[in-house]
Design an enzyme around this catalytic site. Structure first.
Site, PDB file in Angstrom:
ATOM      1  N   ASP A  39       0.830  -1.205   0.000  1.00  0.00           N
ATOM      2  CA  ASP A  39       0.000   0.000   0.000  1.00  0.00           C
ATOM      3  C   ASP A  39       0.866   1.257   0.000  1.00  0.00           C
ATOM      4  OD1 ASP A  39      -2.201  -1.585  -0.005  1.00  0.00           O
ATOM      5  OD2 ASP A  39      -2.736  -1.258   2.103  1.00  0.00           O
ATOM      6  N   GLU A  94       3.900   1.657  -1.236  1.00  0.00           N
ATOM      7  CA  GLU A  94       4.498   1.863  -2.561  1.00  0.00           C
ATOM      8  C   GLU A  94       3.462   2.416  -3.538  1.00  0.00           C
ATOM      9  OE1 GLU A  94       7.916  -1.540  -2.991  1.00  0.00           O
ATOM     10  OE2 GLU A  94       5.847  -2.224  -2.741  1.00  0.00           O
ATOM     11  N   ASP A 101       0.780   4.204  -2.708  1.00  0.00           N
ATOM     12  CA  ASP A 101       0.519   5.595  -2.317  1.00  0.00           C
ATOM     13  C   ASP A 101       1.620   6.527  -2.826  1.00  0.00           C
ATOM     14  OD1 ASP A 101      -1.780   4.820  -1.056  1.00  0.00           O
ATOM     15  OD2 ASP A 101      -0.911   4.768   0.949  1.00  0.00           O
ATOM     16  N   LEU A 137     -35.385  -8.954 -13.592  1.00  0.00           N
ATOM     17  CA  LEU A 137     -35.483 -10.392 -13.841  1.00  0.00           C
ATOM     18  C   LEU A 137     -36.689 -10.975 -13.126  1.00  0.00           C
ATOM     19  CD1 LEU A 137     -31.741 -11.475 -13.372  1.00  0.00           C
ATOM     20  CD2 LEU A 137     -32.954 -11.144 -15.522  1.00  0.00           C
ATOM     21  N   LYS A 154     -25.853 -13.809  -8.026  1.00  0.00           N
ATOM     22  CA  LYS A 154     -26.701 -12.608  -8.044  1.00  0.00           C
ATOM     23  C   LYS A 154     -26.210 -11.667  -6.941  1.00  0.00           C
ATOM     24  CE  LYS A 154     -31.499 -11.042  -8.218  1.00  0.00           C
ATOM     25  NZ  LYS A 154     -31.336  -9.962  -7.248  1.00  0.00           N
ATOM     26  N   LYS A 169     -33.897 -17.100  -6.216  1.00  0.00           N
ATOM     27  CA  LYS A 169     -33.702 -16.419  -4.927  1.00  0.00           C
ATOM     28  C   LYS A 169     -33.514 -17.441  -3.814  1.00  0.00           C
ATOM     29  CE  LYS A 169     -33.938 -12.498  -4.752  1.00  0.00           C
ATOM     30  NZ  LYS A 169     -34.975 -11.460  -4.777  1.00  0.00           N
TER      31      LYS A 169
END
Length: 666
Positions: A34, A36, A38, A84, A115, A312
């Site tokens: 992170d 490097e 930044d 849908l 989904k 679902k």
């Protein structure tokens, strides 16, 4: 560095940053740290500030920016974005397959996808550049949220392969970890909680201020090609591969099923445990005809395509008995009630605790100790009590009331006017607040002390090695070696991380102090304006409320914090320990607009909102999101909103874009 060299380096930095974004957010294979990353981003921002002519809309530096909007523009989709039809059981899926085969006149292959439970969006690219993003809305008309979508790191601003025209559909979602953290922060602040990650994602994307959206850790999966020029795809599975090649984040779960029986087998394989193991929420599976040529043959109803169906998952709920209600005291003193339950299996895990949020929630649902209740996992994450079963009551149930004294320290408990939360007034004398406060101080968004988690903080407090956050900077190796699970290497690593945090920017320190209602954005405003902790500590309420986005409540909280002797003692210890208490840019030169507060409204000819805001801030001015008596100028463009009316009411000078340019030239 001359312009040619700067241009070459900027292009190289953009390529590197986008490649690392792709590896991190799409491939999940980060190749640099992170810090490097930044450093690359800060170098790019610095070069673009030094050479504004090199700044382009697709630069990674432009993901976050722009002034808050007054409202969203409506966008008509070039092609209707249908919803849908739902299937809830095996029979529904078999009926779907029968209809498809009857219309197709032959056997059909399917693709099964997850989904994602989020907010549907349409993304438009022209010549490989992201130019427009909109919510689905009613399918025909949505809201234009381009600036907000740009803040999502997973979204490519430039395709890896340039295409003349492309429209895709995707789902913006909030990962479970981000949802938990967001609700925890809102609970501490006494703000209403989001019911589930889907609501959190929708509410975060539809913020008028893109900077708020950027702070919400949203992500994205793209799953459908809506319109395409310059290439062809023949199947849905091929379309997903094509989207991934272009640099889009595509969900890794995908199964090609030769027939409906294979679909049914795959549906059965989705156990609650499997669903709960995902880092994001899904509420079902989507079954699509794989052959895209068949999509036009099958067509659609007014509401949904005939070539797809959403299966679902059944709701995951269980009944349990409330054995008791306990209270957790947070870092700002908020008392959060939690139900202790008889253990039940829910969404693949054993649940024995459920959040009750606050006293209003308990009263609204009439939850009593001894009740039999219905428990569900909100967004498959946080167990919560959703209803009581009153017919199971025996008469022995106990009504719960919030205590008058803090269970951790015995200090008075109050409910501030206008808040849903009860708070302990013990402050730093409350051990629970001290624990949570130090955990917050060390957290990633604050001082980012790697390796200092809640368990180690508790261990240090119990051993008497620390009493507040500043004591961390006085720990010695021999202190840590006395503790369980600490060896020479782990002690050395922790002390190195603590020492490294001394150089964190001032805005991080201000946020780390845990001042009520002072989040990361407010901390940045305060650091930029005052430049040092000493100046902030000496600021009056009037000085504070003159700043953009610092209202009376935040100002009072700041004054109260610095007026507390214990807090001042902590700050003195931080100073002696060598923690940076000043901003690196504290001595920034003044400009022609220094001290002036501007509000922007309407469309400004010849410049974007973001460009206007940058011009003002570079010249020393401030941009606020609302008009008040402390506003110096309202810059009004075409189709201004209610801010113009407010400016006229208050007698605030109104200028246009030319007037702003004239002020900048002074």
């Amino acid at each position: 560095m001359d312009l040619a060299a700067a241009r070459q380096r900027v292009e190289e930095l953009r390529r590197l940053i986008e490649e690392h974004n792709y590896r991190y957010y799409v491939l999940d294979q980060p190749s640099i740290s992170d810090r490097e990353y930044d450093a690359l981003m800060q170098e790019l921002i610095a070069l673009e500030e030094a050479y504004p002519e090199l700044r382009t809309p697709d630069s990674p530096s432009q993901r976050v920016g722009g002034a808050p909007r007054e409202e969203f523009n409506q966008v008509r989709h070039p092609q209707v974005l249908l919803s849908l039809n739902d299937a809830f059981n095996e029979g529904d899926l078999l009926e779907f397959d029968r209809r498809v085969r009857d219309l197709a006149g032959r056997p059909v292959e399917y693709v099964i996808e997850a989904k994602i439970d989020g907010l549907a969006v349409a993304l438009t690219y022209r010549d490989g550049l992201f130019t427009l993003g909109a919510t689905r809305g009613d399918g025909q008309v949505g809201e234009e949220v381009t600036a907000n979508l740009k803040t999502i790191p997973a979204l490519p601003l430039r395709l890896r392969r340039p295409l003349p025209f492309l429209v895709v559909r995707g789902e913006v979602y909030m990962p479970k970890v981000a949802f938990t953290a967001l609700n925890a922060a809102r609970e501490e602040a006494g703000e209403p909680l989001f019911a589930n990650p889907r609501n959190a994602a929708a509410g975060s994307l539809r913020q008028l201020d893109p900077k708020i959206t950027a702070s919400r850790s949203l992500s994205l999966f793209v799953y459908q090609v809506i319109s395409l020029t310059g290439a062809e795809v023949a199947t849905q599975a091929g379309a997903l591969d094509f989207l991934a090649e272009l640099g889009f984040p595509v969900n890794p779960y995908r199964v090609v099923a030769p027939d409906i029986q294979a679909v049914l087998e795959e549906v059965k394989a989705w156990t609650p445990e499997r669903r709960a193991s995902l880092p994001y929420e899904i509420d079902g599976l989507v079954i699509k005809v794989n052959d895209l040529a068949l999509h036009s043959v099958l067509g659609a109803t007014a509401k949904a395509p005939r070539w797809a169906m959403a299966y679902k998952f059944p709701a995951e709920q269980a009944t349990a008995r409330v054995e008791g209600i306990i209270l957790r005291v947070g870092r700002t003193g908020v008392l959060t009630p939690t139900a202790v339950l008889t253990p039940v299996r829910l969404a693949g895990t054993t649940v024995s605790r459920a959040t009750l949020h606050n006293e209003d929630y308990i009263r609204e649902k009439d939850i009593r100790i001894g009740d039999t209740v219905i428990v569900q996992k909100a967004g498959d994450i946080i167990p919560e009590v959703v209803a009581v079963i009153p017919e199971r009551r025996t008469g022995s149930e106990e009504v719960f009331t919030m205590p008058e004294r803090c269970p951790a320290c015995g200090a008075a408990v109050v409910r501030p006017p206008g808040e849903a939360a009860h708070r302990c007034t013990g402050g730093l004398a409350c051990p629970a607040q001290v624990l949570e406060g130090i955990i917050h101080f060390a957290s990633r968004g604050a001082m980012d002390i790697q390796g200092l988690g809640p368990a180690i903080v508790a261990q240090l407090l119990e051993a008497g090695l620390i009493h507040d956050a500043a004591d961390l900077y006085y720990l010695k190796e021999e202190d840590l070696l006395k503790l369980e699970r600490f060896g020479q290497q782990s002690a050395s690593n922790l002390l190195a991380a603590i020492a490294a945090s001394k150089k964190q920017p001032l805005e991080r320190l201000i946020f780390a102090l845990g001042i009520r209602n002072v989040g990361q954005r407010a901390a940045r405003v305060l650091a930029d304006h005052f430049g040092s902790l000493d100046k902030l500590a000496a600021a009056t309420v009037e000085e504070l409320t003159a700043l953009p986005d610092i209202g009376p409540r935040i100002a009072e909280n700041i004054r109260e914090f610095f007026g507390e002797p214990r807090n001042r003692a902590v700050l003195e210890k931080l100073k002696k320990a060598g923690v940076r208490l000043e901003a690196l840019n504290a001595a920034a030169p003044a400009g022609p607009l220094t001290g002036k507060v501007f509000v922007l409204t309407g469309t400004l000819p010849g410049m974007t909102r973001q460009e206007a805001e940058e011009l003002i801030t570079r010249a020393g001015g401030k941009v606020s999101s609302s008009v008040s008596r402390k506003t110096d100028y309202v810059v009004a463009g075409e189709k201004p909103g209610s801010k113009l009316d407010r400016a006229r009411e208050l007698g605030v000078p109104v200028i246009n874009a030319d007037g702003l340019r004239q002020l900048l030239r002074q």
